[in-house]
Motif scaffolding. Structure first.
Motif, short mmCIF file in Angstrom:
data_model
loop_
_atom_site.label_atom_id
_atom_site.label_comp_id
_atom_site.label_asym_id
_atom_site.label_seq_id
_atom_site.Cartn_x
_atom_site.Cartn_y
_atom_site.Cartn_z
N ASP A 145 -7.05 -12.55 -2.70
CA ASP A 145 -6.93 -13.68 -3.61
C ASP A 145 -8.32 -14.03 -4.16
OD1 ASP A 145 -4.09 -14.31 -3.35
OD2 ASP A 145 -4.58 -14.81 -1.28
N LYS A 146 -8.44 -14.12 -5.48
CA LYS A 146 -9.73 -14.37 -6.13
C LYS A 146 -9.90 -15.87 -6.40
CE LYS A 146 -11.70 -11.09 -7.34
NZ LYS A 146 -12.68 -10.23 -6.62
N PRO A 147 -11.15 -16.34 -6.50
CA PRO A 147 -11.41 -17.76 -6.76
C PRO A 147 -10.79 -18.28 -8.04
CG PRO A 147 -13.41 -16.64 -6.02
CD PRO A 147 -12.38 -15.58 -6.26
N ASP A 148 -10.59 -17.40 -9.04
CA ASP A 148 -10.03 -17.85 -10.32
C ASP A 148 -8.50 -17.92 -10.29
OD1 ASP A 148 -9.34 -15.19 -10.31
OD2 ASP A 148 -10.32 -14.69 -12.21
N GLY A 149 -7.89 -17.69 -9.12
CA GLY A 149 -6.44 -17.77 -9.01
C GLY A 149 -5.74 -16.43 -9.17
N SER A 150 -6.47 -15.42 -9.58
CA SER A 150 -5.87 -14.09 -9.73
C SER A 150 -5.87 -13.38 -8.37
CB SER A 150 -6.64 -13.27 -10.75
OG SER A 150 -7.96 -12.99 -10.28
N VAL A 151 -5.28 -12.20 -8.33
CA VAL A 151 -5.23 -11.44 -7.08
C VAL A 151 -5.57 -9.99 -7.38
CG1 VAL A 151 -2.74 -11.02 -7.32
CG2 VAL A 151 -3.81 -10.82 -5.09
N ARG A 152 -6.34 -9.39 -6.47
CA ARG A 152 -6.70 -7.97 -6.57
C ARG A 152 -5.85 -7.19 -5.57
NH1 ARG A 152 -9.92 -3.60 -5.03
NH2 ARG A 152 -11.20 -2.71 -6.73
N VAL A 153 -5.06 -6.25 -6.09
CA VAL A 153 -4.12 -5.50 -5.25
C VAL A 153 -4.43 -4.02 -5.34
CG1 VAL A 153 -1.69 -5.01 -4.79
CG2 VAL A 153 -2.36 -7.24 -5.71
N GLU A 154 -4.52 -3.37 -4.18
CA GLU A 154 -4.72 -1.92 -4.14
C GLU A 154 -3.51 -1.29 -3.45
OE1 GLU A 154 -8.42 -0.75 -2.39
OE2 GLU A 154 -9.58 -2.26 -3.49
N CYS A 155 -2.87 -0.35 -4.13
CA CYS A 155 -1.71 0.35 -3.57
C CYS A 155 -1.97 1.85 -3.52
CB CYS A 155 -0.47 0.09 -4.42
SG CYS A 155 0.14 -1.61 -4.37
N THR A 156 -1.46 2.48 -2.48
CA THR A 156 -1.53 3.94 -2.36
C THR A 156 -0.14 4.52 -2.50
OG1 THR A 156 -3.48 3.89 -0.92
CG2 THR A 156 -2.13 5.88 -0.86
N ILE A 157 -0.02 5.51 -3.36
CA ILE A 157 1.23 6.23 -3.55
C ILE A 157 1.15 7.52 -2.74
CG2 ILE A 157 2.74 7.38 -5.22
CD1 ILE A 157 1.40 5.53 -7.38
N TYR A 158 2.06 7.71 -1.81
CA TYR A 158 2.10 8.94 -1.01
C TYR A 158 3.19 9.86 -1.56
CZ TYR A 158 -0.79 6.61 2.51
OH TYR A 158 -1.81 5.96 3.16
N VAL A 159 2.84 11.11 -1.77
CA VAL A 159 3.81 12.12 -2.19
C VAL A 159 3.73 13.30 -1.23
CG1 VAL A 159 3.79 11.47 -4.63
CG2 VAL A 159 2.13 13.15 -3.78
N GLY A 160 4.76 14.17 -1.29
CA GLY A 160 4.84 15.25 -0.31
C GLY A 160 4.05 16.50 -0.64
N ARG A 161 3.85 16.78 -1.94
CA ARG A 161 3.20 18.03 -2.32
C ARG A 161 2.23 17.81 -3.48
NH1 ARG A 161 8.55 19.68 -1.49
NH2 ARG A 161 9.04 19.74 -3.72
N ALA A 162 1.33 18.80 -3.64
CA ALA A 162 0.31 18.71 -4.68
C ALA A 162 0.95 18.64 -6.07
CB ALA A 162 -0.64 19.91 -4.59
N GLY A 163 2.05 19.37 -6.27
CA GLY A 163 2.72 19.35 -7.56
C GLY A 163 3.26 17.97 -7.90
N GLN A 164 3.74 17.26 -6.90
CA GLN A 164 4.25 15.90 -7.11
C GLN A 164 3.11 14.96 -7.46
OE1 GLN A 164 6.14 15.29 -3.36
NE2 GLN A 164 7.93 16.55 -3.87
N LYS A 165 1.97 15.16 -6.82
CA LYS A 165 0.79 14.34 -7.12
C LYS A 165 0.39 14.51 -8.58
CE LYS A 165 -3.99 13.49 -5.64
NZ LYS A 165 -5.04 13.87 -4.66
N ALA A 166 0.41 15.75 -9.05
CA ALA A 166 0.04 16.02 -10.44
C ALA A 166 1.01 15.35 -11.41
CB ALA A 166 0.00 17.53 -10.68
#
Length: 306
Positions: free
Chosen positions: A228-249
């Motif tokens: 939570d940021k002082p200006d009322g906004s929020v910083r969110v970091e998400c990780t997407i997990y996939v099974g294979r390199a082709g899916q990542k691409a």
């Protein structure tokens, strides 16, 4: 969870309603329609819902807690087993179970298996035929008769969750059956979904909508950071997990175009839900066999069954 005080001389009622059905029957669309707001993610792809998500609906002094459950199907992976178990667990924990059947698809083998399971569990659910606007009216009564021949349903309702037809009548009837008791949630709550999980689900919805082939059901999202940021906004970091390199691409896209679009649309969805500015950062990682990992399954709010 706190209890609320109703208006004078109006005793409170509260109950949990499990919304069950085969994948793609329209359960999440119906829950969102009954809640009057977007509570659970929706996509045209089956098995969109992976966990039990509760939507809180107020009907005067009555609180209806709708539990959107994963579609019931034949499980293959550890993740699948946890999802199906969550769906059946939702039915067992509820005061009332609604079986949602896609009227256009009719009495499919998955629907037969679910009805058979409900019969063995000695449950007497209500039948809700959804998407009734997509087939001729004369086909509805034979379908209802077929389903009741397997398991007699206490009530039957015909709705179009997408258009809203028949939904208010269903909600009124459900509310009337709720037992007396204190509310389980504050009356201004929409859902029991934590904000971190909400962010992950918003991102996953865009993956479902913007990717094809094998990617949607082989991807999961976890919120790694929420600041939570002082200006009322929020910083969110998400990780997407996939099974294979082709899916990542595929998720990243040419020159990062797809991951940028996923982030842009997910951020807009979150800002509307949270009513605050969101700074969303996405990372994609290849992690083979994540859907067999206990930690990943627990991160989804599911119980690992082994």
């Amino acid at each position: 969870m706190s209890e609320q005080t109703p208006a004078p001389n109006l005793p409170t009622r509260c109950g949990i309603v499990a919304v069950l059905g085969a994948p793609n029957a329209g359960k999440s669309t119906l829950v969102n329609r009954m809640a009057g707001a977007k509570v659970t993610i929706v996509s045209p792809k089956p098995q969109t819902t992976r966990m039990r998500i509760r939507a809180v609906v107020m009907q005067g002094p009555t609180q209806v807690v709708l539990t959107d459950t994963p579609g019931i199907f034949t499980p293959r992976r550890r993740l699948d087993r946890a999802m199906v178990a969550a769906a059946w667990g939702g039915a067992q924990d509820a005061d009332l179970a609604l079986l949602i059947v896609d009227a256009k698809a009719g009495l499919t083998d998955p629907v037969r298996r679910i009805v058979g399971g409900l019969a063995k569990a000695a449950r007497s659910p209500w039948l809700v035929l959804n998407k009734t606007d997509t087939i001729p009216a004369e086909k509805l009564l034979p379908l209802i008769a077929e389903l009741n021949a397997i398991l007699p349903f206490t009530e039957t309702y015909m709705v179009s969750a997408a258009k809203g037809d028949g939904v208010q009548a269903l909600l009124d009837a459900v509310a009337a059956t709720m037992p007396p008791g204190p509310w389980l949630f504050p009356d201004d709550d929409l859902s029991d979904l934590p904000e971190r999980m909400m962010a992950a689900e918003a991102v996953r919805e865009q993956i479902l909508r913007q990717t094809h082939e094998e990617v949607p059901h082989h991807a999961t999202v976890e919120t790694e950071s929420w600041v939570d940021k002082p200006d009322g906004s929020v910083r969110v970091e998400c990780t997407i997990y996939v099974g294979r390199a082709g899916q990542k691409a595929i998720v990243i896209g040419d020159g990062g175009a797809r991951i940028k679009e996923i982030g842009t649309r997910a951020r807009a969805e979150l800002e509307a839900l949270l009513e605050r500015r969101v700074h969303l950062f996405l990372n994609v990682k290849e992690r083979a066999g994540w859907d067999e990992e206990k930690a990943r399954i627990r991160a989804l709010g599911l119980e690992d069954l082994g």
